[in-house]
Design an enzyme around this catalytic site. Structure first.
Site, PDB file in Angstrom:
ATOM      1  CE1 TYR A  61      -4.037   1.751  -0.523  1.00 54.72           C
ATOM      2  CE2 TYR A  61      -3.333   2.809   1.331  1.00 54.72           C
ATOM      3  CZ  TYR A  61      -4.165   2.761   0.288  1.00 54.72           C
ATOM      4  OH  TYR A  61      -5.230   3.644  -0.019  1.00 54.72           O
ATOM      5  NE  ARG A  73      -8.686  12.483  -3.710  1.00 56.28           N
ATOM      6  CZ  ARG A  73      -8.085  12.260  -2.816  1.00 56.28           C
ATOM      7  NH1 ARG A  73      -6.589  12.897  -2.571  1.00 56.28           N
ATOM      8  NH2 ARG A  73      -8.457  11.304  -2.064  1.00 56.28           N
ATOM      9  CE  LYS A 130      -7.436   3.082   0.991  1.00 60.13           C
ATOM     10  NZ  LYS A 130      -7.599   3.651   1.919  1.00 60.13           N
ATOM     11  CD  GLU A 137      -9.937   4.367  -0.933  1.00 59.00           C
ATOM     12  OE1 GLU A 137      -8.978   5.141  -0.428  1.00 59.00           O
ATOM     13  OE2 GLU A 137     -10.797   4.018  -0.172  1.00 59.00           O
ATOM     14  CG  ASP A 138      -7.588   7.343  -3.868  1.00 59.20           C
ATOM     15  OD1 ASP A 138      -7.731   7.945  -2.804  1.00 59.20           O
ATOM     16  OD2 ASP A 138      -6.548   6.921  -4.196  1.00 59.20           O
ATOM     17  CG  ASP A 172     -10.450   4.807   3.776  1.00 60.89           C
ATOM     18  OD1 ASP A 172     -10.680   4.569   5.091  1.00 60.89           O
ATOM     19  OD2 ASP A 172      -9.197   4.782   3.503  1.00 60.89           O
ATOM     20  CG  ASP A 173     -10.049   9.019  -0.219  1.00 57.35           C
ATOM     21  OD1 ASP A 173      -8.982   8.742  -0.036  1.00 57.35           O
ATOM     22  OD2 ASP A 173     -11.015   8.630  -1.310  1.00 57.35           O
ATOM     23  CG  ASN A 219      -0.437   8.965   2.155  1.00 57.64           C
ATOM     24  OD1 ASN A 219       0.392   9.003   2.689  1.00 57.64           O
ATOM     25  ND2 ASN A 219      -1.775   8.660   2.697  1.00 57.64           N
ATOM     26  CG  ASN A 269      -1.939   3.592   6.880  1.00 52.55           C
ATOM     27  OD1 ASN A 269      -3.129   3.400   6.319  1.00 52.55           O
ATOM     28  ND2 ASN A 269      -0.749   3.244   6.442  1.00 52.55           N
TER      29      ASN A 269
END
Length: 569
Positions: free
Chosen positions: A117, A170, A188, A260-261, A283-284, A425, A469
Site C-alpha cells: 500500500y 484523484r 485496500k 476510494e480516490d 475512506d478519504d 500521501n 494511516n
C-alpha cells in the site's frame, strides 16, 4: 465468515484441523489445482494430497512447510532494493498462492504494509500499464453502460460483502490516473483481509472508467483505459446510478461499498446521494477523519486539555480536510453539548486561495461553507499560523513541502508542544518530513504523517513518528459493519472506531511519544474496533444479524480469515 454467508465448498465452515475437498467444479486435475491461487499450496502439498489430487510428478519431491515457504519468500523480497520490484513480487505471489501472500503480509505487516500500500502503491498506479500482467477485479467503462448488472454477474463469486470502487480521478496525491487507479482498490482489499480478517473471496475491487484528463496517459501506448477525456455531468451521474442500483440488485442491501480516490466534487456528492439508500463509506472523507480524530484524542494525553481547548488549522480543504474537521466538531459537540456551529469556530481551513473566511462564502463549494468564519483575508500559510495561533496544524493539501521551516518554527514559538500532522500521501507529497518537524521544533513537536517515516534521533532522544494511516480504521470498521449486518453507516460508528483505536494506545507507547499503537498488533486492534462499531450499529437499530453476540471482540476474532493452509482430502 459467520452470520449466514454462503460457504459453497465447506472451506469456511470447516475448522483448521478438518480437511475439505478444494473442487471448484466437480473434478479438478492437479495441474488446474496448482494454478488456482485460492487453493494452491506449491511445495507444501503433502504426499497424501499429491496422490489424491493427481499432483504426483507435477512437483519436485520435496515437501515444505508453509513457515519455510514464508521464510524463503521474505528472503527473496528483501533482496529487491527497488520498492516497486517488491510490490510486483507480492502481486505475483498473490496471483499464484493467496494464502501464502496473506501469511506473509500478516506476519510481516510493518515491513510489507508500505510495499503493498502507500507509498509504493502510488508508483505502481503510475506505472500500472507497464507492469500490468493479470487482471484483478472488475473494470466497468462507459462502453458497458446498460450492461453493468451483467458485468457484475461475470464475477465468479456469488457472495460479495465489501466492494472498493474508484474512478481514478484523484489517486493519493498523484492526481488523475484514470483506469490505472485499480491498484488502490486491490491494495485496500488486501488490507481488508490481512488486517481486518475479511475472507478474500468476499472482496471485490472495481474501477469505473469514464476516461482521463491526464494527457500523458492518453498518449501512452501502454495505457489500459479509455482514450478519451473524462465524462462529466449527466453522463457520469447516470453511469454511477446504474452501478449503484446493479450492486444492490446483485449483492443485496448489506454489501459495503467503499468509495476510494474520487475527486472532491464527486466524492461529497456520491456520499450524500447514496448514504440514505446504500451501505456506503468514503475512506478519504470518513476513514481519514476517524483515524486523525483518534490521533488527536490520543495526543491529548501529551498536550493536556480537551479538544475544545485547542485551536485547529488545516492546510487543505478537500475531502480529507473537511471530513476531519466535521468529525472533530461532532466529537467536541458530544463532549460539551454546545451547538456544532459554535464548536466549528475553533477550526480554521486554508485552501489554495488562502484562509477560508466569510467574505469568500459566495464563491466557495458547498462543503467548505461551514468553515467560512469572520476574519481578514490571509493568503499565506505562515500568516495564517501567526494570526490564528493554532495549537494543532494538520496538512491534507496533497502538496509536499508546505510546512516550511518558517511555519514549523512559528508553531513551536506559539506552543510548548505543537502537534503537527503532515498527512498527504505518498511520502513525496508529505507537507514535511519527521526529521524536519523534530529538528525545526527543537525536539518539542508531536509528529504524525500519512506515509511511514523511520524513527529519528535528536539531541540523544529517539522519536517514533506516528502514522495516521487509514489502515488502522477501515479494515476493523468494515469487519464490524459485516458482523452486525448493518444496513447503513452513521457518524456515531466512526466516533466509536476512533475511540476504540485510542483505547489500544498504552502508557508504554506514550512514553515513546507515540499517539498510535504499533501496526504489529493490528489484528487485535481491528477486532476491538469491529466490536465497538458493531455495538454501535446494534445500539442505533441498524444491525440485522440478531441476536447480538454477548462478546463482540471474541465474535470478531472468531470470524477472521486465517491464511494457514488447509488439509485437502
Amino acid at each position: 465468515m459467520a452470520d449466514g454467508v454462503e460457504d459453497v465448498y465447506g472451506e469456511d465452515s470447516a475448522t483448521l484441523d478438518q480437511s475439505f475437498t478444494p473442487w471448484t467444479t466437480s473434478v479438478a486435475s492437479g495441474y488446474s489445482l496448482m494454478r488456482d491461487p485460492r487453493h494452491n499450496k506449491g511445495l507444501a502439498f503433502t504426499e497424501k494430497e499429491r496422490d489424491a489430487h493427481y499432483l504426483r510428478g507435477l512437483l519436485p519431491p520435496v515437501v515444505l512447510s508453509q513457515e519455510l515457504q514464508e521464510k524463503k519468500m521474505m528472503n527473496i523480497i528483501r533482496q529487491y532494493t527497488v520498492p516497486l520490484h517488491r510490490y510486483m513480487a507480492m502481486v505475483d505471489l498473490q496471483e499464484r498462492n493467496e494464502r501464502l501472500f496473506y501469511k506473509l503480509l500478516i506476519d510481516n505487516v510493518e515491513e510489507l504494509l508500505p510495499v503493498v500500500y502507500t507509498p509504493t502503491v502510488g508508483e505502481a498506479c503510475q506505472k500500472f500499464g507497464s507492469i500490468f500482467k493479470h487482471p484483478q477485479g472488475l473494470y466497468i467503462s462507459l462502453k458497458e453502460k446498460g450492461k453493468i448488472l451483467q458485468i457484475l454477474k461475470n464475477w465468479p463469486e456469488r457472495t460479495v460483502q465489501v466492494i472498493v470502487v474508484t474512478d481514478g480521478e484523484r489517486i493519493l496525491g498523484l492526481g488523475d490516473l484514470g483506469c490505472q487507479g485499480m491498484g488502490i482498490p486491490v491494495g485496500k482489499l488486501s488490507l481488508y483481509t490481512a488486517l481486518g480478517g475479511i475472507c478474500p473471496s468476499l472482496c471485490l475491487p472495481i474501477t469505473i472508467d469514464v476516461g482521463t484528463n491526464n494527457e500523458k496517459l492518453l498518449d501512452d501506448e501502454f495505457y489500459i483505459g479509455l482514450r478519451q477525456k473524462r465524462a462529466t455531468g449527466k453522463e457520469y451521474a447516470d453511469l454511477l446510478q446504474e452501478f449503484m442500483c446493479a450492486v444492490k440488485q446483485n449483492y443485496g442491501e448489506k454489501v459495503l461499498i467503499q468509495f476510494e480516490d474520487f475527486a472532491n466534487h464527486n466524492a461529497f456528492d456520491l456520499l450524500e446521494r447514496y448514504s440514505s439508500t446504500h451501505l456506503v463509506f468514503n475512506d478519504d472523507i470518513q476513514g481519514t477523519a476517524s483515524v486523525v480524530l483518534a490521533g488527536l484524542l490520543s495526543a491529548l494525553r501529551l498536550l493536556g486539555g480537551t479538544l475544545a481547548d485547542h485551536t485547529f488549522l488545516f492546510l487543505g480543504a478537500g475531502e480529507a480536510g473537511t471530513g476531519i474537521a466535521d468529525l472533530i466538531a461532532l466529537e467536541i459537540t458530544k463532549q460539551n453539548r454546545k451547538p456544532i456551529e459554535e464548536n466549528r469556530k475553533k477550526i480554521w481551513l486554508v485552501d489554495s486561495k488562502g484562509l477560508i473566511i466569510a467574505s469568500r462564502k459566495e464563491s466557495l463549494q458547498e462543503f467548505k461553507k461551514p468553515w467560512a468564519h469572520d476574519h481578514e483575508p490571509i493568503t499565506e500559510l505562515i500568516n495564517a499560523v501567526e494570526a490564528i495561533k493554532p495549537t494543532i496544524l494538520i496538512g491534507t493539501s496533497g502538496v509536499g513541502k508546505q510546512f516550511t521551516k518558517e511555519v514549523v518554527e512559528a508553531m513551536a514559538s506559539l506552543n510548548e508542544t505543537p502537534l503537527i500532522m503532515a498527512l498527504s500521501n505518498p511520502t513525496s507529497q508529505a507537507e514535511c518530513t519527521a526529521e524536519e518537524a523534530y529538528t525545526w521544533s527543537k525536539g518539542r513537536a508531536i509528529f504524525a504523517s500519512g506515509s511511514p517515516f523511520d524513527p529519528f534521533e535528536y539531541n540523544g532522544k529517539t522519536f517514533i513518528p506516528g502514522q495516521a494511516n487509514n489502515a488502522y480504521i477501515f479494515p476493523g470498521f468494515g469487519l464490524g459493519v459485516i458482523m452486525a449486518g448493518s444496513i447503513r453507516v452513521r457518524d456515531d460508528m466512526l466516533l466509536a472506531a476512533s475511540n476504540a483505536l485510542v483505547s489500544q494506545v498504552t502508557e508504554e507507547h506514550y512514553e515513546k511519544g507515540m499517539i498510535y499503537p504499533p501496526f504489529k498488533d493490528i489484528r487485535k486492534i481491528s477486532a476491538n474496533i469491529a466490536a465497538k462499531v458493531a455495538a454501535k450499529a446494534y445500539e442505533l437499530g441498524l444491525a440485522t444479524h440478531l441476536p447480538q453476540p454477548e462478546d463482540l471482540v471474541k465474535s470478531a476474532e472468531k470470524c477472521m480469515y486465517s491464511p494457514v493452509y488447509r488439509s485437502y482430502r
